[in-house]
Design an enzyme around this catalytic site. Structure first.
Site, PDB file in Angstrom:
ATOM      1  CG  ASP A  27      -2.071   6.580   3.636  1.00 23.30           C
ATOM      2  OD1 ASP A  27      -2.437   6.106   2.560  1.00 23.30           O
ATOM      3  OD2 ASP A  27      -1.885   5.913   4.664  1.00 23.30           O
ATOM      4  CG  HIS A  55      -3.855   6.593  -5.755  1.00 26.90           C
ATOM      5  ND1 HIS A  55      -2.593   6.830  -5.302  1.00 26.90           N
ATOM      6  CD2 HIS A  55      -3.761   5.610  -6.664  1.00 26.90           C
ATOM      7  CE1 HIS A  55      -1.767   6.013  -5.918  1.00 26.90           C
ATOM      8  NE2 HIS A  55      -2.451   5.266  -6.740  1.00 26.90           N
TER       9      HIS A  55
HETATM   10  P1  IMP Z   1       2.186  -4.192   3.206  1.00 27.04           P
HETATM   11  O1  IMP Z   1       2.702  -3.247   2.178  1.00 27.04           O
HETATM   12  O2  IMP Z   1       0.739  -4.555   3.024  1.00 27.04           O
HETATM   13  O3  IMP Z   1       3.067  -5.398   3.369  1.00 27.04           O
HETATM   14  O4  IMP Z   1       2.224  -3.417   4.618  1.00 27.04           O
HETATM   15  C1  IMP Z   1       3.452  -3.085   5.258  1.00 27.04           C
HETATM   16  C2  IMP Z   1       3.318  -1.766   5.997  1.00 27.04           C
HETATM   17  O5  IMP Z   1       3.244  -0.704   5.070  1.00 27.04           O
HETATM   18  C3  IMP Z   1       2.069  -1.640   6.866  1.00 27.04           C
HETATM   19  O6  IMP Z   1       2.377  -0.853   7.995  1.00 27.04           O
HETATM   20  C4  IMP Z   1       1.091  -0.909   5.962  1.00 27.04           C
HETATM   21  O7  IMP Z   1       0.105  -0.237   6.695  1.00 27.04           O
HETATM   22  C5  IMP Z   1       2.039   0.049   5.267  1.00 27.04           C
HETATM   23  N1  IMP Z   1       1.582   0.477   3.941  1.00 27.04           N
HETATM   24  C6  IMP Z   1       1.725  -0.170   2.764  1.00 27.04           C
HETATM   25  N2  IMP Z   1       1.245   0.560   1.757  1.00 27.04           N
HETATM   26  C7  IMP Z   1       0.814   1.716   2.283  1.00 27.04           C
HETATM   27  C8  IMP Z   1       0.249   2.897   1.724  1.00 27.04           C
HETATM   28  O8  IMP Z   1       0.048   3.047   0.505  1.00 27.04           O
HETATM   29  N3  IMP Z   1      -0.074   3.894   2.614  1.00 27.04           N
HETATM   30  C9  IMP Z   1       0.170   3.772   3.940  1.00 27.04           C
HETATM   31  N4  IMP Z   1       0.699   2.701   4.501  1.00 27.04           N
HETATM   32  C10 IMP Z   1       1.020   1.663   3.679  1.00 27.04           C
END
Ligand code: IMP
Length: 439
Positions: A27, A55
């Site tokens: 982000d 995005h």
């Molecule tokens: P997952 O990728 O859904 O398994 O989430 C694992 C961790 O990564 C969590 O804390 C999510 O909030 C974070 N996360 C995954 N993708 C993003 C992103 O694009 N932006 C911010 N946090 C992310």
């Protein structure tokens, strides 16, 4: 180098290969920077993650949200979804339909070798999070972790498998065999239904399926310019992030080769995107986190709510030790900074230059005591429309003095040039520092 007067270059610069990665917890505003840069590129390539990424790009006050298609999709000729991704076919088809309204002739190649996220993976993501109890990660519930688990267990469904009903059914059966306890409600009729829907979506995706390694090699031979767009953020990397509070893929620039089939030796520039403060969604350490009215104000001003989940983001000050760590991991050449307009509206601005926590020492000490290890900066105030127009005309020279001091401090502390500054929601509110910089 000479300061730039006009921020857009009018032509594609041929033959450049660049990677853009997030240098924080995701982000950072990568989408905006990629959209801005993509004017100079022919191809944009995603190489990791799935719909956990998101995005938002604002063009003429209209918002576009993408999760799978690269942010560069709005204006390049060809986008590539690499094998390192995990792709939910339903989301993919929806996004393709949406992009056709904006960039009708966009060519799209989806790697045959990318893995498929199914409804089972989304259910498993929820079930696994519940089992983790106090160690829950705070995932986006997009099925990302379970899809990568299947990939590495060598039971995963790949995009090319979506053309083969028998194979889809066999693989779904294996997933159920292995994980039945986590999703006990799935019976054979539900599996049949799922297999049919995957097959139907496969037929629609067939025209986009390809081998990204040869598409990219051809592009390279033809001296086309290629931009690799990292998803998530460096501090979420499965190996180098703050494990276990990470995503399930490698998010670093180096992974672009594994995730797309393009040689790392040909990449000329790595740009690390940072936000002027920091944000994080999900659990885990966040050394410079702030709470209370200051954090609330940044969250509201910066619209800091997850693009994928809508969750309020945790907020913190810019963290120099973690930024240096990201620079090291990605071998970042230049920094791009976003949201300086948001930060300028704070009365007091801080940057942390000292704490003991880096991801391979996640048990080290947080530093959320703003009296030590922090440097304070004078605010540059709200950037009014007239100020923004002036910056667009004059470039970096027109930045308020306080902002210049803040940017110079980051440059001095990291040894990297801040080559791009974004100072508003709209696409056009982004400036380059130099006109002869080949990125
Ligand atoms: P997952 O990728 O859904 O398994 O989430 C694992 C961790 O990564 C969590 O804390 C999510 O909030 C974070 N996360 C995954 N993708 C993003 C992103 O694009 N932006 C911010 N946090 C992310």
């Amino acid at each position: 180098m000479k300061a730039l007067g006009i921020n857009f270059m009018q032509h594609r610069v041929i033959d450049i290969i660049t990677a853009v990665v997030g240098a924080q917890f995701g982000d950072e505003g990568k989408g905006k920077i990629v959209d801005f840069l993509s004017e100079n590129y022919d191809y944009v390539v995603r190489f990791n993650g799935g719909t956990n990424a998101g995005h938002t790009v604002v063009v003429n006050n209209e918002k576009f949200k993408f999760h799978l298609l690269p942010a560069g999709s709005l204006r390049v000729d060809h986008v590539i979804l690499g094998n390192g991704m995990v792709i939910d076919p339903r989301s993919l088809l929806e996004e393709i339909e949406a992009i056709r309204k904006i960039n009708r002739d966009l060519r799209i190649t989806v790697s045959k070798k990318a893995h498929v996220v199914t409804d089972l993976h989304r259910l498993l993501d929820k079930a696994e999070e519940e089992k983790r109890g106090s160690m829950r990660i705070g995932t986006t519930f997009q099925g990302i972790g379970p899809a990568y688990e299947d990939k590495y267990a060598r039971t995963g469904i790949r995009i090319e498998d979506l053309l083969n009903r028998q194979l889809i059914k066999e693989k779904l059966n294996i997933i159920i065999e292995l994980k039945h306890d986590l999703i006990p409600d799935i019976d054979s009729s539900k599996l049949n239904e799922l297999a049919s829907s995957l097959l139907n979506m496969g037929k629609e995706i067939k025209e986009y399926m390809g081998d990204t390694e040869s598409v990219l090699e051809d592009a390279y031979e033809q001296k086309r310019s290629i931009l690799f767009e990292g998803a998530n953020g460096t501090l979420l990397d499965i190996d180098y992030g703050m494990y276990p509070y990470v995503t399930s893929s490698n998010t670093m620039a180096g992974f672009l080769s594994c995730g797309s089939g393009f040689s790392f030796r040909k990449v000329e520039n790595v740009i690390g995107v940072i936000k002027a403060y920091m944000s994080k969604v999900g659990g885990g350490p966040f050394p410079t986190e702030i709470n209370g009215p200051e954090a609330d104000r940044i969250r509201e001003l910066g619209h800091e709510y997850g693009t994928t989940t809508g969750r309020p983001r945790r907020i913190g000050w810019l963290d120099i030790p973690l930024l240096k760590y990201s620079i090291l991991l990605n071998d970042i050449d230049h920094l791009a900074i976003t949201n300086v307009d948001t930060l300028g509206e704070m009365n007091e601005i801080k940057v942390c230059h000292d704490h003991e926590m880096i991801p391979n020492n996640a048990n080290g000490k947080n530093n959320n005591n703003p009296d030590s290890g922090y440097k304070s900066f004078e605010s540059w105030g709200k950037l009014e429309d007239v100020d923004k127009r002036e910056i667009l005309k004059e470039g970096f020279d027109a930045f308020p003095e306080e902002l210049k001091i803040y940017l110079r401090y980051i440059e001095n502390m990291t040894g990297r040039d801040i080559a791009i500054v974004s100072f508003g929601n709209n696409r056009e509110y982004t400036v380059r520092k130099y006109d002869d910089l080949k990125i």
